[in-house]
Design a protein around this motif. Structure first.
Motif, mmCIF file in Angstrom:
data_model
loop_
_atom_site.group_PDB
_atom_site.id
_atom_site.type_symbol
_atom_site.label_atom_id
_atom_site.label_comp_id
_atom_site.label_asym_id
_atom_site.label_seq_id
_atom_site.Cartn_x
_atom_site.Cartn_y
_atom_site.Cartn_z
ATOM 1 N N GLY A 21 -7.923 11.454 -39.317
ATOM 2 C CA GLY A 21 -6.949 12.103 -40.195
ATOM 3 C C GLY A 21 -7.355 12.120 -41.653
ATOM 4 N N ASP A 22 -8.321 11.265 -42.025
ATOM 5 C CA ASP A 22 -8.846 11.286 -43.397
ATOM 6 C C ASP A 22 -9.778 12.468 -43.628
ATOM 7 N N TYR A 23 -10.216 13.101 -42.564
ATOM 8 C CA TYR A 23 -11.211 14.171 -42.679
ATOM 9 C C TYR A 23 -10.680 15.540 -42.262
ATOM 10 N N VAL A 24 -9.690 15.570 -41.394
ATOM 11 C CA VAL A 24 -9.103 16.844 -40.965
ATOM 12 C C VAL A 24 -7.590 16.686 -40.870
ATOM 13 N N THR A 25 -6.878 17.792 -40.922
ATOM 14 C CA THR A 25 -5.430 17.762 -40.742
ATOM 15 C C THR A 25 -5.121 17.824 -39.255
ATOM 16 N N LEU A 26 -4.612 16.730 -38.726
ATOM 17 C CA LEU A 26 -4.282 16.653 -37.299
ATOM 18 C C LEU A 26 -2.826 17.042 -37.082
ATOM 19 N N LYS A 27 -2.603 17.854 -36.065
ATOM 20 C CA LYS A 27 -1.234 18.243 -35.711
ATOM 21 C C LYS A 27 -0.959 17.814 -34.280
ATOM 22 N N ARG A 28 0.217 17.194 -34.105
ATOM 23 C CA ARG A 28 0.547 16.670 -32.778
ATOM 24 C C ARG A 28 0.642 17.804 -31.762
ATOM 25 N N ALA A 29 0.074 17.547 -30.589
ATOM 26 C CA ALA A 29 0.146 18.492 -29.470
ATOM 27 C C ALA A 29 0.414 17.673 -28.213
ATOM 28 N N GLY A 30 1.701 17.419 -27.938
ATOM 29 C CA GLY A 30 2.052 16.551 -26.822
ATOM 30 C C GLY A 30 1.708 15.115 -27.164
ATOM 31 N N VAL A 31 0.956 14.457 -26.271
ATOM 32 C CA VAL A 31 0.570 13.069 -26.525
ATOM 33 C C VAL A 31 -0.697 12.993 -27.362
ATOM 34 N N ASN A 32 -1.327 14.133 -27.611
ATOM 35 C CA ASN A 32 -2.579 14.172 -28.366
ATOM 36 C C ASN A 32 -2.390 14.849 -29.717
ATOM 37 N N TYR A 33 -3.497 15.018 -30.456
ATOM 38 C CA TYR A 33 -3.506 15.716 -31.735
ATOM 39 C C TYR A 33 -4.603 16.769 -31.698
ATOM 40 N N LYS A 34 -4.353 17.872 -32.416
ATOM 41 C CA LYS A 34 -5.330 18.953 -32.461
ATOM 42 C C LYS A 34 -5.678 19.305 -33.900
ATOM 43 N N ALA A 35 -6.868 19.903 -34.053
ATOM 44 C CA ALA A 35 -7.301 20.383 -35.371
ATOM 45 C C ALA A 35 -8.455 21.346 -35.167
ATOM 46 N N CYS A 36 -8.793 22.085 -36.217
ATOM 47 C CA CYS A 36 -10.039 22.847 -36.196
ATOM 48 C C CYS A 36 -11.191 21.857 -36.335
ATOM 49 N N CYS A 37 -12.225 22.063 -35.588
ATOM 50 C CA CYS A 37 -13.329 21.107 -35.512
ATOM 51 C C CYS A 37 -14.044 20.965 -36.855
ATOM 52 N N PRO A 38 -14.288 19.727 -37.309
ATOM 53 C CA PRO A 38 -15.021 19.523 -38.564
ATOM 54 C C PRO A 38 -16.528 19.687 -38.413
ATOM 55 N N PHE A 39 -17.000 19.848 -37.170
ATOM 56 C CA PHE A 39 -18.440 19.928 -36.935
ATOM 57 C C PHE A 39 -18.949 21.352 -36.759
ATOM 58 N N HIS A 40 -18.049 22.305 -36.549
ATOM 59 C CA HIS A 40 -18.486 23.704 -36.504
ATOM 60 C C HIS A 40 -17.341 24.586 -36.988
ATOM 61 N N ASN A 41 -17.677 25.788 -37.390
ATOM 62 C CA ASN A 41 -16.689 26.689 -37.968
ATOM 63 C C ASN A 41 -15.894 27.366 -36.857
ATOM 64 N N GLU A 42 -14.569 27.239 -36.898
ATOM 65 C CA GLU A 42 -13.733 27.891 -35.893
ATOM 66 C C GLU A 42 -12.362 28.205 -36.487
ATOM 67 N N LYS A 43 -11.714 29.191 -35.917
ATOM 68 C CA LYS A 43 -10.388 29.608 -36.375
ATOM 69 C C LYS A 43 -9.285 29.053 -35.470
ATOM 70 N N THR A 44 -9.581 28.947 -34.154
ATOM 71 C CA THR A 44 -8.611 28.430 -33.193
ATOM 72 C C THR A 44 -8.916 26.965 -32.910
ATOM 73 N N PRO A 45 -7.955 26.041 -33.139
ATOM 74 C CA PRO A 45 -8.233 24.612 -32.957
ATOM 75 C C PRO A 45 -8.666 24.278 -31.529
ATOM 76 N N SER A 46 -9.816 23.643 -31.399
ATOM 77 C CA SER A 46 -10.275 23.188 -30.087
ATOM 78 C C SER A 46 -10.735 21.730 -30.155
ATOM 79 N N PHE A 47 -10.434 21.074 -31.278
ATOM 80 C CA PHE A 47 -10.799 19.672 -31.508
ATOM 81 C C PHE A 47 -9.574 18.818 -31.173
ATOM 82 N N VAL A 48 -9.708 17.925 -30.203
ATOM 83 C CA VAL A 48 -8.570 17.162 -29.693
ATOM 84 C C VAL A 48 -8.817 15.666 -29.868
ATOM 85 N N VAL A 49 -7.798 14.951 -30.345
ATOM 86 C CA VAL A 49 -7.872 13.501 -30.510
ATOM 87 C C VAL A 49 -6.827 12.862 -29.591
ATOM 88 N N SER A 50 -7.270 11.932 -28.773
ATOM 89 C CA SER A 50 -6.371 11.224 -27.866
ATOM 90 C C SER A 50 -6.198 9.788 -28.351
#
Length: 656
Positions: A21-50
């Motif tokens: 969360g210090d590096y990307v804005t995480l948004k809750r998605a059920g029991v997990n969190y989602k964000a746009c990936c910090p390692f590649h350029n994307e428009k649709t969030p596919s980066f998931v944190v459990s």
């Protein structure tokens, strides 16, 4: 090296959501969190944190791991350095064994440069507050001429570099810091005359530049002299730890506020950022006088898609900076503009107003960038048809950058009204511009987005589909399949038909017995390390007891961690809906899948090993051999071919 007990304490304390969360804005998605990936350029969030599993996974680029490996990737640091960062955050004392000579030699130069910069930052601060020159020149400048409070001066680590040319360099050398790192960071320069060191920033007030995690990567120094032959600002050169195109001044101090407001305010210089912070507006960053870069925009895009750019009231560079704003549009940012009153800049404007007044002014005066640019250029054209034609081309250039079809259509309509031209002309020109610039890239993006959405819908944390192994699969694929069965299902049991009887089998026991029978080891070193780790734990815990996933997720080998996360966050089987069950459609259970999959994977792997051994022996037949050697090779080939036939029959039964 850090002892195992300390490593375990670090992993027990770490909260992966806090770290990432210090590096990307995480948004809750059920029991997990989602964000746009910090390692590649994307428009649709596919980066998931459990948070439950303590792992992250990007289903766009494939990167995955735990909090420590995330820091390794993000900061470009070693495993031990990442552990230390986490330990420091959670107040854990790190106990290290004495390093070997080889480990000392491998000590990263990057860390040495960070250490030197950290010392220098403290040195400049101490000189500002503790030396008479620092107080009378530097501190009085910040307090009296810039109106900064002691608290804000301390917060941003502002300092002063002595006027005597080599004072700081000499003090650094006396403190034990090496010349090579003073030169590498750009803190010192070497005299061509006698080879002595002198200070790059001598007689300047100092602004340390922090990276996103708060480490000092560079400095900016401002002269207080009025001599026009002296550069007003001097900045650190590019180095192993500093690339100006990848850093935004103030982002470390602003990232929380940016997340809270879902908006970043962009200004030009160090003091603009600092004065606005003092006025209570903290979601502010600066490009530090350099042109905006894609890397800076994408860095900011981790926290928000909304950018407000503040221009000086009398800025002659507004038109020159418009191209930089086009880059923001291209990266799918929502851009708004605030124009300050004549004679004001963000620094002076913030110092003369309260926090409420400043925020209210920004709220009332921010304008959509596209409309702002159209009116600005239209005023400049002043009815000249030739200049108006050029204006249309300029607006087309900006609108064509916007990825969203809907947003483009809205801006085309608005600009057509402002410029009093036919909307269809703008539509045609924007379409032609996008076609010539991007070709069919939008189609590719659409397919990628739809594919990502399809993956996301199959499981709560996403799916990376790997087809089941078949005859002809590579050794690597078969080893992956067996490792997957161990990590995910090693403790599970299944019923296997042996002759007329049904026998209950444990997954791990079957795999280890079959591998032991042939004295087989995996050729892939990461798979083999997982196999050995699992076997050690399995022998201690006993058959049927689940080996904890954290042993693999938090493994000391980052590659083991990454592969384990990949396995644990993937699911080869489609989740089924209740509707299928209502229609009485049979869905294969885990036990049924294991009853076929495990024996089949083991048999295919052993067959592949036999095939490889046969190929090696057949190659030997072409070599000059003695009669005894030839007889031995032929006997081995015969035995292996018999084993292959036996395995083929076993596979046939499995398939049937």
């Amino acid at each position: 090296m850090i002892d195992k007990e300390t490593v375990d304490r670090i992993y027990s304390a770490v909260n992966i959501v806090d770290i990432i969360g210090d590096y990307v804005t995480l948004k809750r998605a059920g029991v997990n969190y989602k964000a746009c990936c910090p390692f590649h350029n994307e428009k649709t969030p596919s980066f998931v944190v459990s948070p439950a599993k303590g792992v992250y996974k990007c289903f766009g680029c494939g990167k995955g791991g735990n909090a420590v490996t995330f820091l390794m990737e993000q900061e470009g640091i070693s495993y031990v350095e990442a552990l230390k960062m986490v330990a420091k955050r959670y107040g854990i004392e790190v106990h290290e064994k004495e390093m070997t000579e080889e480990e000392v030699r491998r000590n990263d130069n990057r860390e040495s440069m960070f250490v030197v910069n950290s010392w220098a930052a403290d040195y400049f601060v101490n000189y500002l507050h503790g030396e008479s020159e620092g107080r009378s020149v530097g501190l009085s400048y910040f307090r009296e001429r810039r109106g900064l409070t002691d608290a804000i001066i301390r917060k941003f680590g502002l300092g002063f570099c002595p006027a005597r040319g080599g004072r700081m360099s000499k003090d650094a050398l006396a403190a034990g810091y090496k010349e090579e790192f003073l030169l590498a960071t750009g803190l010192s320069l070497k005299s061509e005359r006698d080879g002595s060191l002198f200070d790059r920033f001598h007689d300047r007030v100092m602004f340390p530049v922090h990276n996103i995690s708060g480490r000092v990567v560079a400095f900016g120094g401002r002269t207080l002299r009025s001599d026009k032959n002296i550069a007003k600002y001097v900045n650190s050169p590019e180095s192993e730890i500093y690339s100006k195109k990848r850093e935004l001044y103030g982002l470390y101090f602003a990232k929380r506020a940016i997340q809270q407001h879902d908006c970043a305010i962009m200004v030009e210089g160090y003091l603009d950022v600092i004065s606005m912070h003092q006025a209570g507006v903290e979601n502010v960053v600066a490009s530090s006088g350099t042109s905006l870069t894609e890397e800076q925009i994408r860095l900011l895009g981790r926290f928000t898609r909304n950018i407000t750019v503040i221009y000086d009231g009398d800025s002659a560079g507004i038109k020159a900076s418009l191209r930089g704003i086009d880059m923001l549009l291209k990266e799918d940012m929502n851009v708004r503009v605030v124009l300050l009153p004549d004679g004001e800049d963000p620094d002076s404007f913030a110092r003369s107003r309260s926090s409420e007044e400043l925020q209210e002014f920004i709220r009332r005066n921010e304008r959509d960038f596209i409309a702002f640019k159209a009116r600005l250029l239209l005023d400049d054209a002043q009815g000249d048809p030739i200049r108006k034609a050029a204006l249309i081309g300029d607006m087309v250039q900006s609108i064509a950058q916007i990825p969203s079809t809907i947003q483009r259509s809205v801006f085309i309509r608005e600009c057509a009204q402002i410029m009093d031209i036919d909307e269809s002309i703008l539509i045609s020109e924007v379409g032609r511009k996008r076609l010539s610039t991007y070709g069919d890239r939008e189609t590719d993006d659409f397919i990628r987005r739809q594919t990502a959405l399809a993956r996301d819908s199959r499981t709560d944390i996403g799916v990376e589909y790997k087809p089941a192994v078949e005859a002809g699969s590579s050794s690597d694929a078969l080893e992956y399949e067996l490792v997957k069965y161990l990590i995910k299902y090693g403790h599970r049991s299944f019923d296997f038909k042996e002759g007329a009887n049904m026998v209950s089998c444990n997954v791990a026991e079957v795999i280890f017995d079959e591998l032991e029978d042939g004295d087989l080891r995996f050729s892939n070193p990461v798979y083999e390390k997982i196999r050995c780790t699992y076997f050690e734990e399995w022998e201690k815990l006993g058959v049927g007891v689940e080996v904890p996933a954290h042993i693999f997720i938090n493994h000391t080998d980052p590659e083991v961690c990454r592969l384990s996360v990949d396995i644990l966050t993937s699911d080869d089987m489609y989740k089924v809906s209740d509707l299928w069950k209502q229609k009485e459609i049979h869905i294969e259970s885990d036990e049924e899948m294991l009853a076929v999959g495990v024996p089949k994977a083991v048999s295919l792997y052993k067959t592949k090993v036999i095939d490889n051994m046969i190929k090696r022996l057949q190659t030997r037949l072409s070599d000059p051999l003695t009669e005894v050697e030839l007889e031995q090779v032929v006997l081995k080939l015969s035995a292996l071919n018999n084993a292959k036939v036996s395995m083929a029959k076993k596979l046939q039964r499995l398939i049937i």
